[in-house]
Design an enzyme around this catalytic site. Structure first.
Site: not given
Lengths: 295, 295, 295, 295
Positions: A50, A138, A167
């Site tokens: 993001t 991740y 994640k």
């Protein structure tokens, strides 16, 4: 440092750019972080997907990391995305984040050429050995181009000392099941797929890594609270209420849609960096309607 | 400048790194280019996927571009890969390549966030308007994360003045058919998938963009010559003869396998940049056997 | 019986149904076969996918097999599709076809539950042992639900005596390459993917199994002749000329589009069996225009 | 008849075959049904995928349907799988099931040629108009070859009177979300993917259609009870406890693994029908260990 440092709602701030200079807009970045912390999110994750981390020069990345970590100022824990295509620069960023006071770093194995398992393991090992703070591994093949199996992930958590959290952003709930099974539920896993928020918590996720709190912080926090309280019917109702927003921001690209949503809420944080485009007027109107419906 | 500048075998040099400094190894790069030109390839394409362009800093990229273009010295045409994640830096590289004397640039729409068609078109348009030399549009979703449809590709060739050539690396022959149909065979297309070399020429490809000439230049040139002479049986035999090598280098990653193969041939060009690993001893032995079989 | 019995254009007749009784329309079936044979195709393949074999009762299947084999009457070789979900009924059909005079049978491993390699091998073995005529192994995961690797296919050709030919309909040219490599070019393979007709021949296919001759027999035969004569440019031009028709019939479903096309040519063979629908008026008009363009 | 007739655990009986005649083994079928009813499942679903419906002749199908419906004898509701490749035979089976006393029928759009949306809608409409009992629409592209979008499914529930329930077996939780959103939660949906049992209930599924109760009825019922009681932690623990069994039976094919499991439990119901194979000795031993672990 305990693994339990991160749980609940882990929020991604955007990275605002100055309209004149196209550089990092420090004041807007600080304001974005303040809003999230004040709204009550449980942790901050700057420079993730993001945060347009991939689109920043090294100097810009350093600047954004320093501002973000410094401005959170230990009010909540911070996990910083330090991913880079080369191991050399990923290490440089990890050290920078640690020096600046990050509580943990998040590492996505970004690739151009597909990486072998040996290459992935070496990449994580070398980063881990260069720092002392924990690593959140991740997995997000849609952006990184590399898909790590739950087996490989569990192996790295077992073998590399400070890789302690995972994640998962594939949106495949079965991977969370496998991860749970491979480690008897001992590896804390975090869900990075917004439309899977309800079910990932049902399956035992420790937290939800999400950009949604920029726009609907209260709903994300209430969902987590309902789950914690064992109120499944309430959690389901809260989830379906916010799902249209979650689907919209995922589909439209997080930097693009979150920046448009922030503008709708009165916070002008500029456009994402080219080639990314600002959200079209039509889509912005649809987003506005969705946000109004959940007020 | 005519589109026919590029045809036949368009060869990718690797980018050698200095073992001490990890910087560009200029002498080894020049020697690599000389071997390809002396072997008779029809064009040189520096800083593509094989050239580890994505793993270079901006300063390194500039250095490699300058050396490569300068050292080819117009012996054959040069098409330089200028792809970058941001439009801004792609433009900077494109201008640099033009100034340094490139005949054309090759542009892959590398992405982190998936790009919309509008974003892709703007990216190409802005690069195109910033330079005067032709653009070879490059589609390779496996490395870029973005898949451009033949329809979108044909539209950009039609609408953006100096986008005049297309390189397709999906390995899907049907896309070449669609491209042919959309433009009545008027868009020169190049095949970037090694194991499709025979059939892409059969389908009408103008050229084959390949790293294989670093190791088996003669075989690639003979295949093209057989096709040009309409000798289909001979072309087929030549293709199946080199196919094991083509499959091996594709599967193992081009920088990794080509550098290993060059070492086998007596040219030490170092290892690919981390996280990429040098080819394992076992795999190197297999590559050695494959190369020996086609001498 | 030699493997070379089948080569060139192997044509699929449709199975016409009587509008009143919904049973097999014998006269229309015979006429369809006559047209193909008279147009010069090299072999006939009744009761394949195009022949709606899967939609027939056992009694209807037997009737259609008997009529088809009998009516070809050795004018050209016949390979009959005998595929069925159960091994028991596949064997029954294979024996029936042999008794009726078929030269070979074609076997697709239709599945409901995915089949393991052991289950596939046993299925083929048991059918093979029940008959004396050769088997053309048929791979088409899009309709069968089972995808056989080239390695498995090559193994069955090697291990099961009368499995001697392979038809590949995945449209993946690389599988033909692998098959070629696994058997040094010794396994005759046939292409069942219409839009791959040109390249499969370039890669060495012995034949093209296709429903297209029902509508454009001459063009398919000319393409094969050009390839045989080593006239690659002419073959390419012929291929691109017929490609729009090939793509249309593939996309619309062969029974649906071929029956519509035959009606356009003055041969009313009825509609495909429900749930399949007759081609819409709009699509029929488009098909008519495509057919006219290649007259 | 209310839609709420079906909820909770909807169990699939297997179809046992006689070792001598290879026909339906009536006594073993009745015993299988009795075990499920006595164990407390909420409904019975004969002649589904687990019941090898696709491998039965029409006469066998009729026999199994009659025995199953008759033997349940209204102790719990019955939903009968009537799917067939042709609309004609699907209608015949639906009428037969209704006459024999079924409470509902389950319809999967089995395909050989891919079906268009219009073909799917007509198929369901014609079946629906031929009977008076409700239809459970069943989406399972892995076995049927046809994937119905949630949008198409919601449209058919809205437009076709007695299509009132939906079973989703893709294992994609997002489809359940979309279905929920398209109908404001008003369409009862059932989960047919065993490893999604926990999350589908969390997302609001009315029931779980599963073959697992043949082997672990108590665990499946306890999971449902925990969800009903809002005990999420307990439900999660129960789910992870049975997950290894659920994954095993899914991966090995339901008829194959359930029949092997029943034999391990002392109920010899024979092997699945060829080409399906009985579970290997090794795999049977693994299944035995998994079953023992959850006693």
């Amino acid at each position: 440092m305990s693994q339990a440092l991160f749980k609940g709602i882990i929020a991604y701030p955007i990275t605002p750019f100055d309209r004149e200079t196209d550089g990092i807009d420090g004041p807007a970045l600080r304001a974005s972080i303040d809003r999230l912390v004040n709204d009550g999110v449980h942790a901050i994750a700057p420079l993730g997907s993001t945060g347009e981390s991939a689109y920043l020069s090294d100097a810009e990345w350093d600047e954004a990391a320093e501002i973000s970590i410094g401005h959170v100022a230990k009010r909540v824990p911070v996990v910083v995305g330090i991913s880079d295509l080369t191991t050399r620069n990923a290490i440089r960023r990890a050290r920078f984040a640690q020096s600046a006071g990050a509580d943990a770093v998040m590492v996505l194995p970004i690739s151009y050429w597909k990486l072998s398992e040996a290459e992935i393991v070496r990449h994580y090992s070398e980063i881990a050995h260069a720092i002392d703070i924990p690593i959140m591994l991740y997995n997000n093949p849609a952006t990184s181009g590399v898909d790590m199996s739950p087996q490989l992930i569990a192996r790295m958590v077992r073998e590399i000392d400070n890789v302690t959290m995972v994640k998962e952003s594939t949106g495949d709930i079965q991977r969370m099941h496998v991860l749970h099974q491979l480690a008897d539920g001992e590896i804390p896993f975090y869900n990075g797929s917004n439309p899977l928020a309800l079910e990932a918590f049902c399956a035992g996720a420790s937290g939800w890594c999400t950009a949604a709190p920029n726009l609907i912080a209260r709903l994300t926090l209430e969902l987590y609270a309902a789950i914690q309280a064992g109120k499944l019917d309430e959690a389901r109702a809260l989830f379906y209420r916010q799902l249209p927003v979650l689907e919209f921001i995922l589909k439209g690209g997080l930097p693009t849609t979150i920046k448009a949503g922030l503008k709708l809420k009165g916070h002008d944080v500029g456009a994402p960096r080219r080639p990314l485009m600002a959200l079209s007027d039509d889509a912005t109107a649809r987003l506005g309607a969705l946000l109004e419906a959940v007020q």
